[in-house]
Design a protein around this motif. Structure first.
Motif, PDB file in Angstrom:
ATOM      1  N   LEU A  36       8.707 -82.135 -15.600  1.00 53.72           N
ATOM      2  CA  LEU A  36       7.454 -82.767 -15.169  1.00 53.72           C
ATOM      3  C   LEU A  36       6.663 -81.838 -14.257  1.00 53.72           C
ATOM      4  CD1 LEU A  36       8.649 -86.384 -14.478  1.00 53.72           C
ATOM      5  CD2 LEU A  36       7.124 -85.624 -16.283  1.00 53.72           C
ATOM      6  N   ALA A  37       7.361 -81.209 -13.313  1.00 56.35           N
ATOM      7  CA  ALA A  37       6.674 -80.322 -12.374  1.00 56.35           C
ATOM      8  C   ALA A  37       5.973 -79.199 -13.134  1.00 56.35           C
ATOM      9  CB  ALA A  37       7.666 -79.742 -11.372  1.00 56.35           C
ATOM     10  N   LEU A  38       6.646 -78.647 -14.139  1.00 58.21           N
ATOM     11  CA  LEU A  38       6.062 -77.553 -14.899  1.00 58.21           C
ATOM     12  C   LEU A  38       4.892 -78.040 -15.742  1.00 58.21           C
ATOM     13  CD1 LEU A  38       9.282 -75.656 -16.080  1.00 58.21           C
ATOM     14  CD2 LEU A  38       7.767 -75.100 -14.178  1.00 58.21           C
ATOM     15  N   ARG A  39       5.061 -79.182 -16.383  1.00 55.22           N
ATOM     16  CA  ARG A  39       3.994 -79.694 -17.251  1.00 55.22           C
ATOM     17  C   ARG A  39       2.783 -80.152 -16.457  1.00 55.22           C
ATOM     18  NH1 ARG A  39       4.679 -79.709 -22.966  1.00 55.22           N
ATOM     19  NH2 ARG A  39       2.662 -80.706 -22.707  1.00 55.22           N
ATOM     20  N   MET A  40       3.038 -80.778 -15.316  1.00 60.94           N
ATOM     21  CA  MET A  40       1.929 -81.342 -14.547  1.00 60.94           C
ATOM     22  C   MET A  40       1.364 -80.351 -13.538  1.00 60.94           C
ATOM     23  SD  MET A  40       3.717 -85.050 -13.879  1.00 60.94           S
ATOM     24  CE  MET A  40       2.400 -85.893 -13.008  1.00 60.94           C
ATOM     25  N   GLY A  41       1.996 -79.204 -13.434  1.00 62.92           N
ATOM     26  CA  GLY A  41       1.519 -78.197 -12.488  1.00 62.92           C
ATOM     27  C   GLY A  41       1.605 -78.655 -11.050  1.00 62.92           C
ATOM     28  N   ARG A  42       2.697 -79.358 -10.726  1.00 67.73           N
ATOM     29  CA  ARG A  42       2.837 -79.878  -9.368  1.00 67.73           C
ATOM     30  C   ARG A  42       3.984 -79.179  -8.656  1.00 67.73           C
ATOM     31  NH1 ARG A  42       0.580 -85.167  -9.071  1.00 67.73           N
ATOM     32  NH2 ARG A  42       1.617 -85.453  -7.091  1.00 67.73           N
ATOM     33  N   PRO A  43       3.875 -79.037  -7.327  1.00 71.12           N
ATOM     34  CA  PRO A  43       5.011 -78.492  -6.582  1.00 71.12           C
ATOM     35  C   PRO A  43       6.193 -79.451  -6.659  1.00 71.12           C
ATOM     36  CG  PRO A  43       3.015 -78.577  -5.237  1.00 71.12           C
ATOM     37  CD  PRO A  43       2.738 -79.355  -6.471  1.00 71.12           C
ATOM     38  N   LEU A  44       7.391 -78.887  -6.538  1.00 73.71           N
ATOM     39  CA  LEU A  44       8.604 -79.705  -6.598  1.00 73.71           C
ATOM     40  C   LEU A  44       9.367 -79.555  -5.293  1.00 73.71           C
ATOM     41  CD1 LEU A  44      10.720 -81.406  -8.077  1.00 73.71           C
ATOM     42  CD2 LEU A  44      11.592 -79.323  -9.106  1.00 73.71           C
ATOM     43  N   LEU A  45       9.586 -80.681  -4.632  1.00 71.84           N
ATOM     44  CA  LEU A  45      10.344 -80.651  -3.377  1.00 71.84           C
ATOM     45  C   LEU A  45      11.785 -81.055  -3.662  1.00 71.84           C
ATOM     46  CD1 LEU A  45      10.703 -80.603  -0.276  1.00 71.84           C
ATOM     47  CD2 LEU A  45       9.814 -82.918  -0.218  1.00 71.84           C
ATOM     48  N   LEU A  46      12.701 -80.148  -3.377  1.00 75.08           N
ATOM     49  CA  LEU A  46      14.115 -80.429  -3.582  1.00 75.08           C
ATOM     50  C   LEU A  46      14.780 -80.643  -2.233  1.00 75.08           C
ATOM     51  CD1 LEU A  46      14.967 -77.694  -6.234  1.00 75.08           C
ATOM     52  CD2 LEU A  46      14.511 -80.102  -6.650  1.00 75.08           C
ATOM     53  N   GLU A  47      15.372 -81.808  -2.067  1.00 81.10           N
ATOM     54  CA  GLU A  47      16.123 -82.052  -0.842  1.00 81.10           C
ATOM     55  C   GLU A  47      17.587 -82.223  -1.201  1.00 81.10           C
ATOM     56  OE1 GLU A  47      13.632 -83.913   2.826  1.00 81.10           O
ATOM     57  OE2 GLU A  47      14.424 -85.340   1.419  1.00 81.10           O
ATOM     58  N   GLY A  48      18.433 -81.987  -0.225  1.00 83.69           N
ATOM     59  CA  GLY A  48      19.858 -82.156  -0.467  1.00 83.69           C
ATOM     60  C   GLY A  48      20.648 -81.425   0.586  1.00 83.69           C
ATOM     61  N   GLU A  49      21.945 -81.696   0.612  1.00 81.24           N
ATOM     62  CA  GLU A  49      22.800 -81.046   1.602  1.00 81.24           C
ATOM     63  C   GLU A  49      22.817 -79.539   1.347  1.00 81.24           C
ATOM     64  OE1 GLU A  49      24.122 -82.703   4.038  1.00 81.24           O
ATOM     65  OE2 GLU A  49      23.525 -84.670   3.289  1.00 81.24           O
ATOM     66  N   ALA A  50      23.220 -78.799   2.380  1.00 78.05           N
ATOM     67  CA  ALA A  50      23.294 -77.349   2.237  1.00 78.05           C
ATOM     68  C   ALA A  50      24.327 -76.999   1.177  1.00 78.05           C
ATOM     69  CB  ALA A  50      23.668 -76.732   3.580  1.00 78.05           C
ATOM     70  N   GLY A  51      24.001 -76.038   0.327  1.00 81.68           N
ATOM     71  CA  GLY A  51      24.972 -75.526  -0.624  1.00 81.68           C
ATOM     72  C   GLY A  51      25.094 -76.295  -1.927  1.00 81.68           C
ATOM     73  N   VAL A  52      24.107 -77.121  -2.264  1.00 77.49           N
ATOM     74  CA  VAL A  52      24.186 -77.825  -3.547  1.00 77.49           C
ATOM     75  C   VAL A  52      23.385 -77.109  -4.641  1.00 77.49           C
ATOM     76  CG1 VAL A  52      24.704 -80.124  -2.667  1.00 77.49           C
ATOM     77  CG2 VAL A  52      22.331 -79.392  -2.849  1.00 77.49           C
ATOM     78  N   GLY A  53      22.728 -76.014  -4.276  1.00 80.04           N
ATOM     79  CA  GLY A  53      22.053 -75.216  -5.300  1.00 80.04           C
ATOM     80  C   GLY A  53      20.561 -75.451  -5.430  1.00 80.04           C
ATOM     81  N   LYS A  54      19.907 -75.738  -4.311  1.00 81.08           N
ATOM     82  CA  LYS A  54      18.461 -75.984  -4.368  1.00 81.08           C
ATOM     83  C   LYS A  54      17.692 -74.669  -4.578  1.00 81.08           C
ATOM     84  CE  LYS A  54      18.444 -77.844  -0.274  1.00 81.08           C
ATOM     85  NZ  LYS A  54      19.887 -77.786   0.058  1.00 81.08           N
ATOM     86  N   THR A  55      18.036 -73.697  -3.747  1.00 75.02           N
ATOM     87  CA  THR A  55      17.362 -72.407  -3.837  1.00 75.02           C
ATOM     88  C   THR A  55      17.585 -71.775  -5.203  1.00 75.02           C
ATOM     89  OG1 THR A  55      17.699 -72.143  -1.475  1.00 75.02           O
ATOM     90  CG2 THR A  55      17.173 -70.165  -2.722  1.00 75.02           C
ATOM     91  N   GLU A  56      18.787 -71.976  -5.711  1.00 78.85           N
ATOM     92  CA  GLU A  56      19.170 -71.371  -6.981  1.00 78.85           C
ATOM     93  C   GLU A  56      18.261 -71.849  -8.119  1.00 78.85           C
ATOM     94  OE1 GLU A  56      21.329 -69.053  -6.519  1.00 78.85           O
ATOM     95  OE2 GLU A  56      21.158 -68.460  -8.622  1.00 78.85           O
ATOM     96  N   VAL A  57      17.740 -73.062  -8.012  1.00 79.05           N
ATOM     97  CA  VAL A  57      16.847 -73.576  -9.052  1.00 79.05           C
ATOM     98  C   VAL A  57      15.645 -72.652  -9.213  1.00 79.05           C
ATOM     99  CG1 VAL A  57      15.295 -75.458  -9.685  1.00 79.05           C
ATOM    100  CG2 VAL A  57      17.522 -75.977  -8.707  1.00 79.05           C
ATOM    101  N   ALA A  58      15.049 -72.264  -8.087  1.00 78.97           N
ATOM    102  CA  ALA A  58      13.872 -71.408  -8.128  1.00 78.97           C
ATOM    103  C   ALA A  58      14.228 -70.037  -8.669  1.00 78.97           C
ATOM    104  CB  ALA A  58      13.267 -71.287  -6.739  1.00 78.97           C
ATOM    105  N   ARG A  59      15.346 -69.499  -8.191  1.00 73.61           N
ATOM    106  CA  ARG A  59      15.777 -68.174  -8.648  1.00 73.61           C
ATOM    107  C   ARG A  59      15.977 -68.173 -10.155  1.00 73.61           C
ATOM    108  NH1 ARG A  59      20.171 -67.447  -4.827  1.00 73.61           N
ATOM    109  NH2 ARG A  59      19.302 -66.704  -2.882  1.00 73.61           N
ATOM    110  N   THR A  60      16.681 -69.205 -10.634  1.00 77.47           N
ATOM    111  CA  THR A  60      16.990 -69.268 -12.059  1.00 77.47           C
ATOM    112  C   THR A  60      15.716 -69.419 -12.879  1.00 77.47           C
ATOM    113  OG1 THR A  60      18.969 -70.425 -11.399  1.00 77.47           O
ATOM    114  CG2 THR A  60      18.477 -70.392 -13.733  1.00 77.47           C
TER     115      THR A  60
END
Lengths: 308, 409
Positions: A36-60
């Motif tokens: 949805l974020a990609l199709r709608m051109g919207r920023p995506l806010l990822l929340e979660g505990e440290a070390g669940v792989g939030k940053t990795e989403v952007a890298r990947t």
């Protein structure tokens, strides 16, 4: 550089395949929100505990799409100069002196000469708005909760209009908006105004099956049986009453550590010795004594067989 | 937005019933307590159009992505979604169900948070025959009737008393303490040069002069985190302290938690500008008003779920409790220690201190005392005034805190 994938991905399945292909195993919920974020051109806010792989989403995502990753690591006191742009003062001063020496006296002309693109130093936010031959970059605004409210307010303009106002120069607007991923560890609540501009997703600890997939994708050298045990043990540990339960990053670290130690199976002594890889608080380590470990290993042994 | 090139060709969502259903769904969520503005509604329709309606799960996560903006809202969304999209009632029928919500100036009865989903569906003035069905439906979600009674009790505190307390608390001169932040602002006596401002000022003279502008760290009022015991023995003190916190929150960041048998974050409710409305909202949120107390459990819950989120900016922690904890064990001391280590200053406000002959005999109090930086009474306006003065005093450095504790023991 990998082949450019079709952008935006045509379906949720395609998004899932895109990430999986690049080594990140998303669950259906994350794939949906990312799609949805990609199709709608919207920023995506990822929340979660440290070390669940939030940053990795952007890298990947950057890797999978063949885009540039621009990372803005947030910290307390981060301001415009650090995040968006800064002027090159020494060069500006020299320019003023030279203008004087050349006998120029028109104030407005000197000002417009000095405050021009030539003397502008771009920081991540401004950089992300610049055109890129590979396509708009992926902008990662990491650990947003570490900044203060003032910075969030400034971000609002970037997030909704993909532009930055520079008083001396005018407004810089991105021709093609970048893909923006924000992450937060929730050390502070993010303001509603900012959340409203984003799609939101809570990244949770993965299920045993997904964690095993992640482990296989990231550390293929770990033997199958050991991977299973590692995942089952960490999953059991997460059910304990701990101050900070281990994240996926810790699971990967632990598996790597066990391979370093030439282990083929997890035994109580080994688990005890390497507990510091999984748990980062002294209270938690003290609580997880020999008795607890053997109980957890028992649980893990029963569960390991059930993980597909 | 161009039509989605989804593999499953579908009618665009804005045609037909789907868009209408999404809007009703959004209204239900709003009625259940989520923040759903018109922009979000539009987003939802767009999102469903973009994602295409595949499986029920995809629809779930698509709508989830748009409507849920806080992790805490997930459960409410889940409940509403399950009821709404299972029902498959025609939109008109749902509208009928919803319409009582729109009745203007309907007196709003006090309702605990867990009931919000049900109420979103049934409206507020629901017919009596539905009431019976209702009981069987939400038994698992509802707080006991006793809790409701207790809540009502608080809401009906005497207007006289409220007015007087509010007047005097509002008249308090609030503390002027500040802490430095790492953000820099223009400051003529600041330590750092501000090249940007200097250069701009220089251009005003055509570059002939270069006046040096400076920057220094911005200071802001010290944030406060209050942990307020609302058990039976504390009932008379919780209210004035809440008023005090409400007044304090107008000038600085205040995070307020209430605990009895469990911990409730009431920060948002207390942010309401009007003190009465704020306190009504607070009493609505808290199911265990005037019940028992479990300090260790509540502190543990705070440390685990909230400390990293609200203590990151090194606030002063106000712990308001009489410390009468029956099952005091080593966990109480442990949690107190953790709390103290993660804040600027831990102030314990204890109404029992109003007795001149007070001695910390109770086990709970003895377990907690070694970990507080300041131990003071909170039973009348005078003690609140003294608290204000103490808050304005400069913060005690951490090393000093240890010495202070050693002296007490």
């Amino acid at each position: 550089m990998p082949d450019r994938a079709s952008f935006p991905p045509p379906s949720i399945d395609a998004t899932q395949t895109l990430l999986t292909g690049a080594g990140y195993v998303p669950d259906r919920a994350l794939a949906t929100v990312l799609h949805l974020a990609l199709r709608m051109g919207r920023p995506l806010l990822l929340e979660g505990e440290a070390g669940v792989g939030k940053t990795e989403v952007a890298r990947t995502l950057a890797r999978a799409l063949g885009r540039r990753l621009i990372r803005l690591q947030c910290y307390e006191g981060l301001d415009l100069a650090g995040a968006a742009y800064e002027w090159n003062y020494p060069a500006q001063m020299i320019a003023i002196r030279l203008a004087e020496a050349a006998g120029e006296s028109d104030k407005a002309e000197i000002a417009s000469g000095v405050f021009s693109e030539r003397y502008l130093q771009r920081r991540p936010l401004l950089e992300a708005l610049m055109p890129d031959p590979a396509g708009p970059p992926v902008l990662l605004i990491d650990e947003l909760d570490r900044t203060d409210e003032a910075f969030e307010a400034f971000l609002l303009e970037v997030l909704s209009d993909f532009q930055i106002s520079i008083p001396e120069l005018g407004t810089v607007k991105a021709e093609h908006p970048p893909i923006i991923i924000l992450t937060s560890n929730r050390t502070r609540e993010i303001h509603d105004a900012l959340k409203r501009r984003c799609l939101y997703h809570w990244v949770d600890y993965p299920s045993a099956e997904r964690e095993l997939e992640i482990l296989r994708a990231r550390l293929p050298q770990v033997p199958q049986a050991l991977s299973r045990q590692v995942v089952a043990f960490v999953q059991a540990l997460r059910r304990e009453d701990l101050f900070k339960v281990p994240g996926v990053a810790e699971t990967l670290d632990w598996a790597a550590a066990l391979v370093e130690l030439d282990a083929v199976a997890v035994d109580p002594a080994l688990a005890q010795d390497t507990l510091g890889v999984l748990l980062k608080y002294q209270d938690d380590i003290a609580r997880t004594d020999a008795a607890a470990i053997s109980r957890l290993l028992d649980e893990a042994r029963h569960a390991a067989g059930r993980i597909a | 937005m161009p039509p989605a090139a989804s593999p499953e060709p579908l009618r665009p969502a804005h045609e037909g019933r789907l868009a209408a259903n999404i809007l009703y769904f959004g209204r239900l969520l709003r009625a259940a307590g989520l923040t759903v503005g018109p922009g979000v509604m539009l987003d939802a329709v767009t999102a469903v159009e973009v994602a295409g309606v595949g499986t029920r799960q995809d629809l779930y996560w698509t709508l989830h992505a748009v409507f849920v903006k806080r992790h805490e809202d997930h459960d409410l969304f889940d409940a509403v979604f399950a009821r709404f999209w299972r029902r498959r009632a025609p939109a008109e029928k749902l509208m009928e169900l919803l319409s009582p919500v729109a009745v203007p100036r309907a007196p709003e009865p006090p309702k605990p948070g867990q009931r919000r989903v049900e109420e979103a569906f049934w409206g507020i003035s629901r017919p009596p025959e539905v009431e019976e069905q209702q009981v069987s439906l939400d038994a698992r979600l509802t707080a006991s009737d006793q809790d409701v009674l207790r809540t009502r009790d608080f809401a009906q505190m005497s207007a006289e008393e409220l007015r007087e307390a509010r007047r005097r608390i509002a008249a308090l001169r609030l503390p002027q303490d500040t802490i430095r932040t790492r953000r820099l602002i223009a400051d003529p006596r600041g330590a750092r040069p501000d090249f940007r401002a200097s250069l701009r000022a220089s251009l005003a003279t055509g570059g002939a002069l270069l006046p040096l502008k400076r920057r220094g760290p911005r200071e802001r009022p010290t944030p406060v985190v209050a942990l307020l015991d609302i058990s039976g023995s504390m009932a008379d003190y919780a209210r004035p302290v809440l008023h005090f916190l409400h007044a304090l929150a107008t000038r600085r960041r205040v995070d307020t938690f209430l605990f009895g048998t469990r911990l409730t974050n009431v920060t948002r409710a207390l942010r309401h500008r009007d003190a009465d409305a704020a306190l009504t909202e607070v009493s609505r949120l808290v199911p265990d008003w005037s019940g028992g107390t479990r300090i260790a459990t509540s502190l543990r819950a705070f440390n685990k779920d909230w400390s990293r989120r609200v203590l990151a900016q090194t606030p002063i922690v106000l712990l308001v409790t009489d410390g009468l904890e029956r099952d005091a064990d080593e966990t109480l001391a442990q949690e107190m220690g953790r709390l103290q280590r993660s804040c600027l200053r831990l102030v314990w406000l204890n109404p029992l201190l109003r007795y001149s002959g007070f001695e910390p005999r109770a086990r709970g109090i003895r377990a907690m005392l070694p970990y507080v930086d300041d131990f003071r009474p909170v039973h009348d306006l005078a003690s609140l005034e003294a608290l204000v003065a103490a808050l304005a005093a400069p913060p005690v450095p951490f090393a000093g805190r240890k010495l202070l504790v050693a002296g007490e023991e």
